[in-house]
Design a protein around this motif. Structure first.
Motif, PDB file in Angstrom:
ATOM      1  N   ALA A   1      46.969  46.356  47.888  1.00  0.00           N
ATOM      2  CA  ALA A   1      47.412  46.053  46.523  1.00  0.00           C
ATOM      3  C   ALA A   1      48.254  47.196  45.969  1.00  0.00           C
ATOM      4  O   ALA A   1      49.270  46.968  45.297  1.00  0.00           O
ATOM      5  CB  ALA A   1      46.210  45.793  45.617  1.00  0.00           C
ATOM      6  N   ALA A   2      47.859  48.425  46.256  1.00  0.00           N
ATOM      7  CA  ALA A   2      48.639  49.593  45.809  1.00  0.00           C
ATOM      8  C   ALA A   2      50.014  49.588  46.468  1.00  0.00           C
ATOM      9  O   ALA A   2      51.029  49.828  45.804  1.00  0.00           O
ATOM     10  CB  ALA A   2      47.886  50.878  46.128  1.00  0.00           C
TER      11      ALA A   2
ATOM     12  N   ILE B   1      44.449  52.730  32.353  1.00  0.00           N
ATOM     13  CA  ILE B   1      45.854  52.343  32.207  1.00  0.00           C
ATOM     14  C   ILE B   1      45.984  50.877  31.801  1.00  0.00           C
ATOM     15  O   ILE B   1      46.572  50.563  30.769  1.00  0.00           O
ATOM     16  CB  ILE B   1      46.627  52.630  33.508  1.00  0.00           C
ATOM     17  N   ALA B   2      45.423  49.973  32.608  1.00  0.00           N
ATOM     18  CA  ALA B   2      45.563  48.548  32.315  1.00  0.00           C
ATOM     19  C   ALA B   2      44.963  48.209  30.954  1.00  0.00           C
ATOM     20  O   ALA B   2      45.545  47.431  30.194  1.00  0.00           O
ATOM     21  CB  ALA B   2      44.911  47.712  33.414  1.00  0.00           C
ATOM     22  N   TYR B   3      43.831  48.790  30.659  1.00  0.00           N
ATOM     23  CA  TYR B   3      43.185  48.542  29.367  1.00  0.00           C
ATOM     24  C   TYR B   3      44.118  48.909  28.221  1.00  0.00           C
ATOM     25  O   TYR B   3      44.334  48.133  27.300  1.00  0.00           O
ATOM     26  CB  TYR B   3      41.877  49.324  29.272  1.00  0.00           C
ATOM     27  N   ASP B   4      44.697  50.119  28.294  1.00  0.00           N
ATOM     28  CA  ASP B   4      45.586  50.598  27.230  1.00  0.00           C
ATOM     29  C   ASP B   4      46.850  49.762  27.106  1.00  0.00           C
ATOM     30  O   ASP B   4      47.438  49.678  26.023  1.00  0.00           O
ATOM     31  CB  ASP B   4      45.969  52.060  27.462  1.00  0.00           C
ATOM     32  N   LEU B   5      47.282  49.145  28.202  1.00  0.00           N
ATOM     33  CA  LEU B   5      48.508  48.348  28.202  1.00  0.00           C
ATOM     34  C   LEU B   5      48.250  46.866  27.971  1.00  0.00           C
ATOM     35  O   LEU B   5      49.186  46.062  28.032  1.00  0.00           O
ATOM     36  CB  LEU B   5      49.257  48.539  29.532  1.00  0.00           C
ATOM     37  N   GLY B   6      47.005  46.486  27.732  1.00  0.00           N
ATOM     38  CA  GLY B   6      46.686  45.073  27.513  1.00  0.00           C
ATOM     39  C   GLY B   6      46.656  44.253  28.785  1.00  0.00           C
ATOM     40  O   GLY B   6      46.929  43.058  28.779  1.00  0.00           O
TER      41      GLY B   6
ATOM     42  N   GLN C   1      47.378  43.363  37.687  1.00  0.00           N
ATOM     43  CA  GLN C   1      46.237  42.457  37.834  1.00  0.00           C
ATOM     44  C   GLN C   1      45.548  42.566  39.193  1.00  0.00           C
ATOM     45  O   GLN C   1      44.323  42.593  39.267  1.00  0.00           O
ATOM     46  CB  GLN C   1      46.655  41.017  37.569  1.00  0.00           C
ATOM     47  N   HIS C   2      46.321  42.647  40.272  1.00  0.00           N
ATOM     48  CA  HIS C   2      45.702  42.707  41.600  1.00  0.00           C
ATOM     49  C   HIS C   2      44.899  44.000  41.762  1.00  0.00           C
ATOM     50  O   HIS C   2      43.794  43.993  42.308  1.00  0.00           O
ATOM     51  CB  HIS C   2      46.765  42.579  42.682  1.00  0.00           C
ATOM     52  N   LEU C   3      45.432  45.111  41.264  1.00  0.00           N
ATOM     53  CA  LEU C   3      44.698  46.380  41.332  1.00  0.00           C
ATOM     54  C   LEU C   3      43.440  46.336  40.469  1.00  0.00           C
ATOM     55  O   LEU C   3      42.387  46.844  40.867  1.00  0.00           O
ATOM     56  CB  LEU C   3      45.602  47.536  40.901  1.00  0.00           C
ATOM     57  N   VAL C   4      43.519  45.704  39.307  1.00  0.00           N
ATOM     58  CA  VAL C   4      42.343  45.561  38.441  1.00  0.00           C
ATOM     59  C   VAL C   4      41.291  44.697  39.135  1.00  0.00           C
ATOM     60  O   VAL C   4      40.097  45.030  39.124  1.00  0.00           O
ATOM     61  CB  VAL C   4      42.733  44.978  37.066  1.00  0.00           C
ATOM     62  N   SER C   5      41.716  43.622  39.757  1.00  0.00           N
ATOM     63  CA  SER C   5      40.775  42.756  40.483  1.00  0.00           C
ATOM     64  C   SER C   5      40.077  43.528  41.601  1.00  0.00           C
ATOM     65  O   SER C   5      38.868  43.369  41.804  1.00  0.00           O
ATOM     66  CB  SER C   5      41.503  41.548  41.072  1.00  0.00           C
TER      67      SER C   5
ATOM     68  N   THR D   1      41.579  52.628  41.831  1.00  0.00           N
ATOM     69  CA  THR D   1      41.693  51.339  41.137  1.00  0.00           C
ATOM     70  C   THR D   1      40.876  51.344  39.848  1.00  0.00           C
ATOM     71  O   THR D   1      41.280  50.732  38.860  1.00  0.00           O
ATOM     72  CB  THR D   1      41.275  50.163  42.038  1.00  0.00           C
ATOM     73  N   HIS D   2      39.756  52.058  39.852  1.00  0.00           N
ATOM     74  CA  HIS D   2      38.965  52.153  38.624  1.00  0.00           C
ATOM     75  C   HIS D   2      39.761  52.887  37.533  1.00  0.00           C
ATOM     76  O   HIS D   2      39.745  52.480  36.370  1.00  0.00           O
ATOM     77  CB  HIS D   2      37.631  52.851  38.863  1.00  0.00           C
TER      78      HIS D   2
END
Length: 83
Positions: A68-69, A27-32, A38-42, A20-21
């Protein structure tokens, strides 16, 4: 890439906190920070910031990350089945 990492979290070949990290930071950072991640980021944030005083075990947070995955992967499978 997110699906590949999520599948490794789901099948147990990648520790949930590590996976998740990676999704959060790489990944999430680069994609905005898309809603789909969102659930995986949380989960990543909770695992990263976890303190014993929260009243929830780290193992429970790991299980939540695996779930979440699985949810993330099942949304992809449903989308693929529709097309």
């Amino acid at each position: 890439m997110a699906y590949w990492i999520a599948s490794q979290i789901a099948d147990g070949s990648l520790h949930p906190a590590t996976g998740t990290h990676l999704i959060w930071a790489d990944i999430a950072y680069d994609l905005g920070y898309p809603e789909d991640l969102q659930h995986l980021v949380s989960c990543a944030i909770n695992l990263d910031d976890w303190e014993e005083s929260w009243g929830v075990s780290r193992e429970e947070l790991n299980r939540e990350a695996v779930e979440a995955a699985n949810q993330f992967l099942s949304r992809r499978r449903r989308h693929d089945d529709e097309h």
